[in-house]
Design a protein around this motif. Sequence first.
Motif, PDB file in Angstrom:
ATOM      1  N   VAL A  97      69.240  49.113  45.333  1.00  0.00           N
ATOM      2  CA  VAL A  97      68.856  49.469  43.951  1.00  0.00           C
ATOM      3  C   VAL A  97      69.304  48.370  42.992  1.00  0.00           C
ATOM      4  O   VAL A  97      68.518  47.874  42.171  1.00  0.00           O
ATOM      5  CB  VAL A  97      69.472  50.829  43.536  1.00  0.00           C
ATOM      6  CG1 VAL A  97      69.275  51.080  42.039  1.00  0.00           C
ATOM      7  CG2 VAL A  97      68.843  51.963  44.348  1.00  0.00           C
ATOM      8  N   LEU A  98      70.567  47.967  43.098  1.00  0.00           N
ATOM      9  CA  LEU A  98      71.087  46.957  42.167  1.00  0.00           C
ATOM     10  C   LEU A  98      70.375  45.614  42.364  1.00  0.00           C
ATOM     11  O   LEU A  98      70.143  44.878  41.408  1.00  0.00           O
ATOM     12  CB  LEU A  98      72.600  46.790  42.335  1.00  0.00           C
ATOM     13  CG  LEU A  98      73.414  48.057  41.999  1.00  0.00           C
ATOM     14  CD1 LEU A  98      74.903  47.818  42.215  1.00  0.00           C
ATOM     15  CD2 LEU A  98      73.150  48.536  40.581  1.00  0.00           C
ATOM     16  N   GLY A  99      69.958  45.339  43.620  1.00  0.00           N
ATOM     17  CA  GLY A  99      69.246  44.097  43.910  1.00  0.00           C
ATOM     18  C   GLY A  99      67.879  44.044  43.253  1.00  0.00           C
ATOM     19  O   GLY A  99      67.299  42.970  43.093  1.00  0.00           O
ATOM     20  N   ALA A 100      67.350  45.213  42.868  1.00  0.00           N
ATOM     21  CA  ALA A 100      66.008  45.251  42.276  1.00  0.00           C
ATOM     22  C   ALA A 100      66.042  45.158  40.751  1.00  0.00           C
ATOM     23  O   ALA A 100      65.012  45.226  40.099  1.00  0.00           O
ATOM     24  CB  ALA A 100      65.295  46.541  42.708  1.00  0.00           C
ATOM     25  N   ARG A 116      62.858  52.132  37.727  1.00  0.00           N
ATOM     26  CA  ARG A 116      61.998  51.345  38.590  1.00  0.00           C
ATOM     27  C   ARG A 116      62.780  50.762  39.762  1.00  0.00           C
ATOM     28  O   ARG A 116      62.305  50.730  40.896  1.00  0.00           O
ATOM     29  CB  ARG A 116      61.396  50.214  37.765  1.00  0.00           C
ATOM     30  CG  ARG A 116      60.025  49.850  38.232  1.00  0.00           C
ATOM     31  CD  ARG A 116      59.377  48.951  37.249  1.00  0.00           C
ATOM     32  NE  ARG A 116      59.363  47.598  37.778  1.00  0.00           N
ATOM     33  CZ  ARG A 116      58.736  46.608  37.176  1.00  0.00           C
ATOM     34  NH1 ARG A 116      58.120  46.827  36.047  1.00  0.00           N
ATOM     35  NH2 ARG A 116      58.733  45.410  37.697  1.00  0.00           N
ATOM     36  N   ALA A 117      64.010  50.330  39.473  1.00  0.00           N
ATOM     37  CA  ALA A 117      64.858  49.759  40.522  1.00  0.00           C
ATOM     38  C   ALA A 117      65.202  50.831  41.555  1.00  0.00           C
ATOM     39  O   ALA A 117      65.315  50.546  42.752  1.00  0.00           O
ATOM     40  CB  ALA A 117      66.135  49.191  39.902  1.00  0.00           C
ATOM     41  N   LEU A 118      65.356  52.073  41.107  1.00  0.00           N
ATOM     42  CA  LEU A 118      65.654  53.164  42.036  1.00  0.00           C
ATOM     43  C   LEU A 118      64.492  53.372  43.001  1.00  0.00           C
ATOM     44  O   LEU A 118      64.693  53.544  44.200  1.00  0.00           O
ATOM     45  CB  LEU A 118      65.963  54.447  41.255  1.00  0.00           C
ATOM     46  CG  LEU A 118      67.375  54.477  40.645  1.00  0.00           C
ATOM     47  CD1 LEU A 118      67.453  55.439  39.471  1.00  0.00           C
ATOM     48  CD2 LEU A 118      68.421  54.826  41.707  1.00  0.00           C
ATOM     49  N   ILE A 234      59.600  57.805  48.087  1.00  0.00           N
ATOM     50  CA  ILE A 234      59.520  57.511  46.648  1.00  0.00           C
ATOM     51  C   ILE A 234      60.180  58.646  45.858  1.00  0.00           C
ATOM     52  O   ILE A 234      59.736  59.782  45.909  1.00  0.00           O
ATOM     53  CB  ILE A 234      58.050  57.337  46.219  1.00  0.00           C
ATOM     54  CG1 ILE A 234      57.451  56.152  46.988  1.00  0.00           C
ATOM     55  CG2 ILE A 234      57.935  57.139  44.718  1.00  0.00           C
ATOM     56  CD1 ILE A 234      55.975  55.931  46.737  1.00  0.00           C
ATOM     57  N   PRO A 235      61.268  58.350  45.147  1.00  0.00           N
ATOM     58  CA  PRO A 235      62.049  59.430  44.539  1.00  0.00           C
ATOM     59  C   PRO A 235      61.456  59.962  43.242  1.00  0.00           C
ATOM     60  O   PRO A 235      60.761  59.253  42.523  1.00  0.00           O
ATOM     61  CB  PRO A 235      63.397  58.759  44.263  1.00  0.00           C
ATOM     62  CG  PRO A 235      63.044  57.323  43.998  1.00  0.00           C
ATOM     63  CD  PRO A 235      61.871  57.023  44.904  1.00  0.00           C
ATOM     64  N   TYR A 236      61.735  61.237  42.990  1.00  0.00           N
ATOM     65  CA  TYR A 236      61.588  61.788  41.644  1.00  0.00           C
ATOM     66  C   TYR A 236      62.754  61.213  40.839  1.00  0.00           C
ATOM     67  O   TYR A 236      63.889  61.190  41.332  1.00  0.00           O
ATOM     68  CB  TYR A 236      61.683  63.314  41.712  1.00  0.00           C
ATOM     69  CG  TYR A 236      61.802  63.996  40.362  1.00  0.00           C
ATOM     70  CD1 TYR A 236      60.666  64.324  39.618  1.00  0.00           C
ATOM     71  CD2 TYR A 236      63.053  64.317  39.835  1.00  0.00           C
ATOM     72  CE1 TYR A 236      60.774  64.948  38.391  1.00  0.00           C
ATOM     73  CE2 TYR A 236      63.161  64.947  38.605  1.00  0.00           C
ATOM     74  CZ  TYR A 236      62.029  65.250  37.886  1.00  0.00           C
ATOM     75  OH  TYR A 236      62.144  65.864  36.665  1.00  0.00           O
ATOM     76  N   VAL A 237      62.480  60.713  39.637  1.00  0.00           N
ATOM     77  CA  VAL A 237      63.548  60.114  38.822  1.00  0.00           C
ATOM     78  C   VAL A 237      63.580  60.761  37.447  1.00  0.00           C
ATOM     79  O   VAL A 237      62.535  60.949  36.812  1.00  0.00           O
ATOM     80  CB  VAL A 237      63.339  58.587  38.645  1.00  0.00           C
ATOM     81  CG1 VAL A 237      64.422  57.997  37.747  1.00  0.00           C
ATOM     82  CG2 VAL A 237      63.358  57.884  39.999  1.00  0.00           C
ATOM     83  N   LYS A 238      64.772  61.114  37.011  1.00  0.00           N
ATOM     84  CA  LYS A 238      64.928  61.649  35.655  1.00  0.00           C
ATOM     85  C   LYS A 238      66.140  60.988  35.021  1.00  0.00           C
ATOM     86  O   LYS A 238      67.172  60.819  35.675  1.00  0.00           O
ATOM     87  CB  LYS A 238      65.123  63.156  35.727  1.00  0.00           C
ATOM     88  CG  LYS A 238      64.983  63.877  34.391  1.00  0.00           C
ATOM     89  CD  LYS A 238      65.005  65.385  34.657  1.00  0.00           C
ATOM     90  CE  LYS A 238      64.934  66.217  33.408  1.00  0.00           C
ATOM     91  NZ  LYS A 238      63.587  66.558  33.005  1.00  0.00           N
ATOM     92  N   GLN A 239      65.977  60.595  33.764  1.00  0.00           N
ATOM     93  CA  GLN A 239      67.084  59.967  33.032  1.00  0.00           C
ATOM     94  C   GLN A 239      67.279  60.728  31.729  1.00  0.00           C
ATOM     95  O   GLN A 239      66.335  60.945  30.980  1.00  0.00           O
ATOM     96  CB  GLN A 239      66.749  58.495  32.741  1.00  0.00           C
ATOM     97  CG  GLN A 239      67.881  57.711  32.105  1.00  0.00           C
ATOM     98  CD  GLN A 239      67.521  56.245  31.913  1.00  0.00           C
ATOM     99  OE1 GLN A 239      66.625  55.891  31.142  1.00  0.00           O
ATOM    100  NE2 GLN A 239      68.213  55.359  32.625  1.00  0.00           N
ATOM    101  N   VAL A 240      68.507  61.174  31.505  1.00  0.00           N
ATOM    102  CA  VAL A 240      68.794  61.923  30.270  1.00  0.00           C
ATOM    103  C   VAL A 240      70.015  61.333  29.591  1.00  0.00           C
ATOM    104  O   VAL A 240      70.855  60.683  30.218  1.00  0.00           O
ATOM    105  CB  VAL A 240      69.061  63.427  30.541  1.00  0.00           C
ATOM    106  CG1 VAL A 240      67.836  64.103  31.122  1.00  0.00           C
ATOM    107  CG2 VAL A 240      70.268  63.627  31.441  1.00  0.00           C
TER     108      VAL A 240
END
Length: 433
Positions: A97-100, A116-118, A234-240
């Motif tokens: 993840v960090l590499g992306a 996106r990196a995740l 491909i993950p579901y991603v949520k950021q709060v």
Amino acid sequence: MASREGKRHHHHHHHHDLVPLAALISREMMSEKMEKPTIRYGHAAQSRKGEDYFLIKTDCQRVPGNSSSTFSVFAIFDGHNGNAAAIYTREHLLNHVLGAIPHGLGWDEWLQALPRALVAGFVKADKEFQSRGETSGTTATFVIVDRWTVTVASVGDSRCILDAQGGVITTLTVDHRLEENVEERERVTASGGEVGRLSIVGGAEIGPLRCWPGGLCLSRSIGDMDVGEFIVPIPYVKQVKLSNAGGRLIIASDGIWDALSSEMAAQSCHGLPAELAARQVVKEALRTRGLKDDTTCIVVDIIPPDNSVPPLTPPKKQNKFRALLFRKKSNDSANKLSKKLSAVGIVEELFEEGSAMLDERLGNDEPTTQSTSGLFMCAVCQVDLAPSEGISVHAGSIFSTSSKPWQGPFLCADCRNKKDAMEGKRPSGIKVS
């Protein structure tokens, strides 16, 4: 004379306003501390099959060597069909993840680049693990806490919930179970998988809905080479963004969620410090259901720096509040809004996306994603590409929203094959008998 006197007086007054640099710096540090919540966490587990793994890392640095750029990672990996995938993902996912994430980003841009990196990191972990030829698989619920911003990426059915100030519970993940998730069922069948129950002699169908070949009841996972490639990583991603009243995260494997609802889990450990809270949730799950599965729980408390924020009284009617709790971020004066929301204890949603289409998830690129060597990079596995090698993530995709196939991001041929396989666009290596 008077005017000169005035000038002198003025000058003297001005001088009086200057603050020594050391004082300024310590003032900055103070406000920095004020703005940074304290993170407390605890974890508990009961093992039955030995396939649950977890990761807690609280000393990650966005800028290596800079201690004020610290963030924390909490993750749960619930393996199946062996533990190799869970162990591999625990060891490598964070680095992928960090590499992306492009280098040299400011803090805000870094947070924006995370979703996106995740996605890239999850797909890369899946691809690399599958290349080892082992057949196990794992769920992955991966949580990054950076000050007040919480970013969660998840495949499978390990769940992360947020108990925000005021006692409203929000789920930050989506369960990728064929039994419950209609959209995922449709996606899998559209990509060439078959969905059905286990049938036993006499034609009786038993157990949850599964995907064939392979018989997995999850529609997304990492690993699982022996099931169809439409089981995607491909993950579901949520950021709060939490308000400055903070909140509690409960991250747990399905051993917990098969026994307890999100509300029950949060309720069972209310008022307990994180370490005891995690133990209490596990205890509660075992009390209602017994030890049928590996049962793992991480509790993370995001605590305001000084408890100056008065606790909100839980709202009587929660439904009205739910509408208030999530407001999509509007760009105009977003910061003002954010401060206002924060003041009234409202969680702000910054990002949410669950699509299984890689071109939608990796987005359109500004032409800036060239690697340092001047070549292009594969958006998933980060290998350098010569300009002639890169295939746009949008090229030839019938689902593509972009009419510019030359637009990045680009994939190497290998990752392009993976993308096509995940979307059911090429025959999978697995024969359905």
